[in-house]
Design a protein around this motif. Structure first.
Motif, PDB file in Angstrom:
ATOM      1  N   VAL A 189       1.966   9.282  -6.286  1.00  0.00           N
ATOM      2  CA  VAL A 189       2.545  10.501  -5.948  1.00  0.00           C
ATOM      3  C   VAL A 189       3.693  11.107  -6.956  1.00  0.00           C
ATOM      4  O   VAL A 189       3.743  12.046  -7.231  1.00  0.00           O
ATOM      5  CB  VAL A 189       2.925  10.735  -4.511  1.00  0.00           C
TER       6      VAL A 189
ATOM      7  N   VAL B 226       0.798  -1.154   0.010  1.00  0.00           N
ATOM      8  CA  VAL B 226       0.080  -0.164   0.103  1.00  0.00           C
ATOM      9  C   VAL B 226       0.967   1.441   0.031  1.00  0.00           C
ATOM     10  O   VAL B 226       0.772   2.283  -0.858  1.00  0.00           O
ATOM     11  CB  VAL B 226      -0.962  -0.030   1.192  1.00  0.00           C
ATOM     12  N   LEU B 227       1.796   1.333   0.768  1.00  0.00           N
ATOM     13  CA  LEU B 227       2.743   2.335   0.824  1.00  0.00           C
ATOM     14  C   LEU B 227       3.504   2.707  -0.274  1.00  0.00           C
ATOM     15  O   LEU B 227       3.637   3.870  -0.762  1.00  0.00           O
ATOM     16  CB  LEU B 227       3.850   2.224   2.125  1.00  0.00           C
TER      17      LEU B 227
ATOM     18  N   CYS C  44       1.285   4.254  -2.991  1.00  0.00           N
ATOM     19  CA  CYS C  44       0.964   5.540  -2.841  1.00  0.00           C
ATOM     20  C   CYS C  44       2.310   6.530  -3.408  1.00  0.00           C
ATOM     21  O   CYS C  44       2.105   7.567  -3.937  1.00  0.00           O
ATOM     22  CB  CYS C  44       0.979   5.816  -1.277  1.00  0.00           C
ATOM     23  N   TYR C  45       3.464   5.605  -2.910  1.00  0.00           N
ATOM     24  CA  TYR C  45       4.760   6.671  -3.535  1.00  0.00           C
ATOM     25  C   TYR C  45       4.875   6.557  -4.858  1.00  0.00           C
ATOM     26  O   TYR C  45       5.234   7.749  -5.736  1.00  0.00           O
ATOM     27  CB  TYR C  45       5.848   5.953  -2.904  1.00  0.00           C
TER      28      TYR C  45
ATOM     29  N   SER D   4      -5.473  -3.237  -4.430  1.00  0.00           N
ATOM     30  CA  SER D   4      -6.593  -3.253  -3.562  1.00  0.00           C
ATOM     31  C   SER D   4      -7.352  -4.348  -3.242  1.00  0.00           C
ATOM     32  O   SER D   4      -7.767  -4.965  -2.192  1.00  0.00           O
ATOM     33  CB  SER D   4      -7.482  -1.860  -4.027  1.00  0.00           C
TER      34      SER D   4
ATOM     35  N   LEU E  51      -3.362   0.193  -9.193  1.00  0.00           N
ATOM     36  CA  LEU E  51      -4.164   0.648  -7.904  1.00  0.00           C
ATOM     37  C   LEU E  51      -5.114  -0.481  -7.554  1.00  0.00           C
ATOM     38  O   LEU E  51      -5.530  -0.963  -6.483  1.00  0.00           O
ATOM     39  CB  LEU E  51      -4.845   1.799  -7.931  1.00  0.00           C
TER      40      LEU E  51
END
Length: 390
Positions: A24, A16-17, A20-21, A51, A47
């Protein structure tokens, strides 16, 4: 909980982290990409995939080989798609960025260091193909992922081996405790009866002597089995057979879940046996009270068996029950001839385990102790202590 379970939880958080990186980073440099639309589609698909597959990385059973192959394919496709999206080479990192380590780590946790190393080599080869040359940065990243996956895979293999060893040790311990319990029961019942038949048959003579001889042979054979640890295992009931429930321990009125040890020991009082008890109930959990009473019975059996005089009368016995608050003590003392030095060790080698199993074995299981003191010509004393919470 399995030792590797925290690793799966950490992997889910890592996925998950790092997703996100990667998102971004892509949004930050969006205008610098030559073809940002394919990159946007890929990250949207990544994504959705991440998920929907969080449940797959929650355990080794759910993380199947098909999932691992698809997960690694997502990483390889993202790496190989990067040269097209970043045609000007203005950004640098691949589209999935450090998320590519997630499938490699999943391979390592699932299959060990070999699976982790093989998947890391595939990711490294894809990075080389993406950059078009084996650069120092590419080699550094590939080696970093490879070393991490091999190390984690090796740790997982060691943890699994340790779990199997621990499980086997617990099984052996449980089996040993069960064998010791059965051996005590055999000693307290069957062996005592066979020994009595042998003595009575020999004393009566005639056909009874032959019966006593046969009983003596069976006693020796059974003692050999008990001392070697080969004792009958309880038979599993068939499906159509009702399971026999053990009889409930008798409860003293008003004692709740505890038994009064005084009532269990008072049955031994009689000619030749004196019993001294406190003036108030001595309460113990039913199992502990029953085992301590059985150990006292075994000590009395030893007195009756080994201290008889020429007339066949056993030595006089005194039983003292004491309640010391945190523990309960029972002392069994006789005025017999005492036990010759080395006799207990010799008896254990012969399979006569009355003291070792029926007394000390029971007290050890309860977390207590049994101390035996003997003086030649002055008798023997056995002090048994059980903690209150035993």
């Amino acid at each position: 909980m399995s030792v590797e379970q925290p690793l799966w939880r950490a992997l889910a958080g890592y996925r998950v982290l790092t997703l996100c990186y990667a998102g971004v980073g892509f949004a930050w440099s969006y205008r610098e990409f030559a073809h940002p639309v394919p990159g946007t589609v890929y990250l949207a698909a990544l994504l959705l995939w991440t998920s929907l597959t969080l449940r797959q990385v929650s355990s080794a059973e759910r993380c199947t080989r098909w999932f691992l192959a698809a997960d690694l394919s997502f990483a390889l496709v993202g790496i190989l798609l990067t040269p097209y999206v970043d045609a000007h080479e203005n950004v640098g990192p691949t589209l999935p960025s450090i998320w590519t380590a997630a499938p490699v780590l999943a391979f390592a946790i699932k299959g060990g260091w070999r699976w982790g190393g093989a998947s890391a080599l595939l990711v490294g080869a894809a990075n080389v193909a993406e950059s078009g040359a084996l650069t120092r940065a590419t080699l550094h990243n590939a080696l970093l992922v490879c070393v991490a996956s091999v190390a984690i895979g090796y740790v997982v293999e060691v943890a699994r081996a340790s779990e199997r060893t621990l499980a086997r040790a617990l099984q052996i311990e449980a089996a040993t405790r069960e064998r010791e319990r059965l051996a005590r029961d055999i000693h307290d019942s069957v062996l005592q009866v066979l020994a009595m038949v042998q003595r009575r048959g020999t004393a009566i003579g005639g056909e009874a002597a032959e019966l006593g001889r046969m009983a003596g042979e069976q006693e020796v054979a059974l003692r050999t089995l008990v001392s070697s640890g080969v004792v009958p295992q309880p038979r599993e009931p068939r499906e159509e057979e009702p399971v026999q429930q053990p009889p409930e321990e008798p409860q003293e009125a008003g004692s709740g879940a505890c038994s009064d040890l005084r009532s269990l020991l008072a049955v031994h009082a009689g000619p030749g046996v004196s019993f001294a008890e406190p003036g108030r109930p001595v309460l113990l959990p039913p199992h502990a009270a029953g085992e301590l009473a059985a150990a006292v019975s075994a000590a009395l059996d030893n007195v009756r068996t080994h201290t008889c005089d020429e007339k066949g009368d056993p030595a006089r016995v005194w039983i003292l029950l004491e309640d010391d608050g945190d523990e309960v003590a029972v002392t069994v003392r006789d005025d017999g001839p005492g036990i010759p030095e080395g006799r207990l060790d010799e008896a254990a080698r012969e399979g006569r385990l009355g003291v070792a199993l029926s007394i000390r074995g029971r007290l050890d299981e309860l977390g207590g102790s049994a101390v035996l003191e003997t003086v030649q010509g002055q008798g023997t004393e056995v002090e048994m202590r059980v903690p209150r919470d035993g």
